[in-house]
Each structure stands twice: as C-alpha cells, then as structure tokens.
Motif scaffolding. Sequence first.
Motif, PDB file in Angstrom:
ATOM      1  N   SER A   2     -15.258 -35.685  13.605  1.00 26.71           N
ATOM      2  CA  SER A   2     -13.986 -34.746  14.072  1.00 26.71           C
ATOM      3  C   SER A   2     -14.640 -33.305  13.533  1.00 26.71           C
ATOM      4  N   LEU A   3     -15.221 -33.387  12.392  1.00 25.77           N
ATOM      5  CA  LEU A   3     -15.582 -31.968  11.925  1.00 25.77           C
ATOM      6  C   LEU A   3     -16.522 -31.334  12.678  1.00 25.77           C
ATOM      7  N   ASP A   4     -17.637 -32.089  13.078  1.00 26.36           N
ATOM      8  CA  ASP A   4     -18.696 -31.758  13.797  1.00 26.36           C
ATOM      9  C   ASP A   4     -18.197 -31.349  15.134  1.00 26.36           C
ATOM     10  N   VAL A   5     -17.070 -32.066  15.731  1.00 29.88           N
ATOM     11  CA  VAL A   5     -16.533 -31.710  17.225  1.00 29.88           C
ATOM     12  C   VAL A   5     -15.640 -30.399  16.867  1.00 29.88           C
ATOM     13  N   THR A   6     -15.091 -30.210  15.983  1.00 32.82           N
ATOM     14  CA  THR A   6     -14.275 -28.992  15.612  1.00 32.82           C
ATOM     15  C   THR A   6     -15.265 -27.799  15.416  1.00 32.82           C
ATOM     16  N   TYR A 234      -2.606 -12.100   9.565  1.00 34.42           N
ATOM     17  CA  TYR A 234      -3.736 -12.485  10.495  1.00 34.42           C
ATOM     18  C   TYR A 234      -4.548 -13.664   9.691  1.00 34.42           C
ATOM     19  N   ALA A 235      -4.687 -13.631   8.570  1.00 30.59           N
ATOM     20  CA  ALA A 235      -5.246 -14.614   7.789  1.00 30.59           C
ATOM     21  C   ALA A 235      -4.602 -15.895   7.865  1.00 30.59           C
ATOM     22  N   LEU A 236      -3.315 -15.799   7.473  1.00 31.37           N
ATOM     23  CA  LEU A 236      -2.283 -16.754   7.532  1.00 31.37           C
ATOM     24  C   LEU A 236      -2.105 -17.700   8.913  1.00 31.37           C
ATOM     25  N   VAL A 237      -2.065 -16.885   9.927  1.00 34.98           N
ATOM     26  CA  VAL A 237      -2.090 -17.276  11.129  1.00 34.98           C
ATOM     27  C   VAL A 237      -3.234 -17.978  11.741  1.00 34.98           C
ATOM     28  N   GLY A 238      -4.358 -17.390  11.345  1.00 37.97           N
ATOM     29  CA  GLY A 238      -5.659 -17.920  11.650  1.00 37.97           C
ATOM     30  C   GLY A 238      -5.832 -19.326  10.690  1.00 37.97           C
ATOM     31  N   ALA A 239      -5.397 -19.336   9.824  1.00 39.59           N
ATOM     32  CA  ALA A 239      -5.255 -20.634   8.917  1.00 39.59           C
ATOM     33  C   ALA A 239      -4.545 -21.647   9.533  1.00 39.59           C
ATOM     34  N   ALA A 240      -3.304 -21.177  10.126  1.00 37.99           N
ATOM     35  CA  ALA A 240      -2.392 -22.129  10.581  1.00 37.99           C
ATOM     36  C   ALA A 240      -3.344 -22.684  12.020  1.00 37.99           C
ATOM     37  N   GLY A 241      -3.671 -21.886  12.811  1.00 39.01           N
ATOM     38  CA  GLY A 241      -4.316 -22.079  14.034  1.00 39.01           C
ATOM     39  C   GLY A 241      -5.500 -23.194  13.765  1.00 39.01           C
ATOM     40  N   SER A 242      -6.265 -23.051  12.545  1.00 36.48           N
ATOM     41  CA  SER A 242      -7.416 -23.788  12.265  1.00 36.48           C
ATOM     42  C   SER A 242      -7.210 -25.179  11.907  1.00 36.48           C
ATOM     43  N   ALA A 243      -6.086 -25.146  10.952  1.00 39.92           N
ATOM     44  CA  ALA A 243      -5.529 -26.549  10.559  1.00 39.92           C
ATOM     45  C   ALA A 243      -5.005 -27.298  11.754  1.00 39.92           C
ATOM     46  N   ALA A 244      -4.190 -26.725  12.535  1.00 41.88           N
ATOM     47  CA  ALA A 244      -3.704 -27.297  13.760  1.00 41.88           C
ATOM     48  C   ALA A 244      -4.804 -27.924  14.658  1.00 41.88           C
ATOM     49  N   ILE A 245      -5.752 -27.103  15.051  1.00 41.40           N
ATOM     50  CA  ILE A 245      -6.991 -27.659  15.746  1.00 41.40           C
ATOM     51  C   ILE A 245      -7.794 -28.902  15.209  1.00 41.40           C
ATOM     52  N   THR A 246      -7.857 -28.633  13.684  1.00 46.75           N
ATOM     53  CA  THR A 246      -8.470 -29.488  12.943  1.00 46.75           C
ATOM     54  C   THR A 246      -7.923 -30.896  13.262  1.00 46.75           C
ATOM     55  N   LEU A 247      -6.607 -30.770  12.977  1.00 48.09           N
ATOM     56  CA  LEU A 247      -5.707 -31.928  12.921  1.00 48.09           C
ATOM     57  C   LEU A 247      -5.667 -32.625  14.305  1.00 48.09           C
TER      58      LEU A 247
END
Length: 335
Positions: A2-6, A234-247
């Motif tokens: 999943s990391l490669d896919v992300t 922005y850093a916080l919202v970006g981290a949230a989006g990144s975690a959600a997509i990775t999940l």
Amino acid sequence: MSLDVTRGLAVAAMLAVNNEGINPGHPGWLRHPEWNGFSVADLVFPLFLFCIGVSSTLSTRQFPSREPGHERSFFDAAVPMVRRCAILFALGVGLSALKQHQVVFAGVLQHIAVTSLLAWFVLLLPRRAQYAVGATILVAAAGFGLAWGFADGHTLDQAVDRFLYGRETAEGLPVAVVSVFNVLVGAWVGRWFRTGDHRRIVRSLTTWTVGTLTVGVVLVPWIPINKRLWTPSYALVGAAGSAAITLAMYWLVDRRGIRRPLEWLRELGANPLAVYVACSALAALVPDRVRLTVVRAMADVVPLAVASVLWSVLWIVLAWVIADQLWRRRILIKL
C-alpha cells in the motif's frame, strides 16, 4: 504494497497538477489557490512528504544502529543520506534551470531534499523529543505568522525568500522547515507499519486523520490555510489528508487485497523520484506552442476543461510507461 501504491498516487497527482494543459481553463480543483484556501491539488505535496516519512522507518539502513551484526555509526548512516539529498538538490537546480533558463535554488526537488535531511536529523532524537520538535515547529511558525501577518507581499516567509533567492517562492527555506512536520507524522505512523500490527496501523492513521484535521480547522480563523506559506493550519490539514489517503490505500490493498487495478500505481511508487524527474525534464522541453496546439485541438472534440485534464493525463501515462519498463527489468532507482 500500500505504501508503493500511495507513493504512486502522489507522483501521478504531482504530474497532473504540475502539467496543466491550459490556463485559464484547467479545473480549479486541480490548481492551487492564488493565496489562501485549499483544493485537491494542495493534498499532493504533503502526501508525498508523508510517504517519505513512512518509508524512512521501513528502511533498516537510514539510521545509526547498534544491533549485533548490523552496527552502523552516525557517520555510516549520515553520509548516504547527505549524498542522496545533495543529488536531489542538484537535480532540482537542473530542472529549474531547464524550465526557467536560470539557476534557481528553490524548487520541488530542492524542497524535498532540504526537508528530508532536516527530518532525518530530528528522527535521530528520542521519540518524545521528536514530538517536541514537531510541536515547536508549528508553534514557532504560528507565532511568526501572527506577528508579521499573512497578507500577500508582507509575510516573513516572503521577506526571507527575497533575501535568499531574490524572489518570492512557494518552495523556499521557511516552507521547507515547516513541512518537516509532515515528514515526521509519516515517520510516527510508519513505525506501526514496521511492526505489522494491523489494529495499531488503523488506529494510528485514524487518530492522526481526526486529530490533525480538528486542530487545523480550529486554527483557520487566526491562521489561514496557505500552501505558499505552508502555514501550521495547512501542515495539519495536509497531514490529515495524507493519513486518510494512506488509511484508504492500506485498507484496499493490504487488508482487502484489491491489488490488480492498482498495480500501475505500485509501479509508479517503486521509482517515484526517478519517474518524476524524467517526466518533469521532458515536460520542460515541450514548447508552450506545442502544448497549446494539442490542447486546443482536443478542445474541438471535448470541453476545454476536459482537454486540459487530458493533457495532464498524457504525462501520467508517460510516467507509467517509464515506471513499467523499470519494473519489468527490476530496476529500482533510489534517489
């Protein structure tokens, strides 16, 4: 997997955002806001930095170690990391020169190089110290931002950029420093990937998604979401989006086993920076008149916005062709 896919998704999105067919005409959700605001395009770079953080914890050679049989001193670990970042920085300068016909020390690859190196040093610290540094970065950025203000042309980031680079840029040193937080969040999540504890992985990704999104949104009335400044919100919202997509990718690929439709993203993610550099260099060589001619020709058949997106898709397809050939030959280029 999943990391490669992300990572592959991040590379494909970066190419789509950086290679718009025509402006105006390109869909707004695929373009960065002029100043404050947030669009789908603003999720891309934080996602890539997040993946860098995750992958750093999965590498057994990036950090010093005293494990029997695998001893690595600080020097043994630091030299490859510094060399890697220096190569990335040099490639970034080369790409910027190719695009802008002048030497530019601020760009996407330069940003990745500086942020990765700074994050590496932070990750050498004990875990609590890492959390303290991450929080300090956001608090300091918030303090400086509130003191100087967030008006375009009058921010501290822009003043530093003008001093260092002679112009304002979205990839300068202040931005690189704040974005270290996004790499750190990826690393903090990545330690659970290394254990293979599925519940911990899901719990950690969910917690970071909800927690950083909540704090980021709460800060908005005082600290606007602004990618060009990489504000704490922005850093916080970006981290949230990144975690959600990775999940989402972890659930689809590693838990549900839905892999065949996403195999092309896995191939992109196996050589992310190499493919990005190759396509960016080729895109810089395409004259604007050729791009506009192709997009306008497609616009005779489909709406202009669709034609503009199709131009972006062409670069994603080219990136996949390059990645597929590397994958078939089992070539992994670690920039």
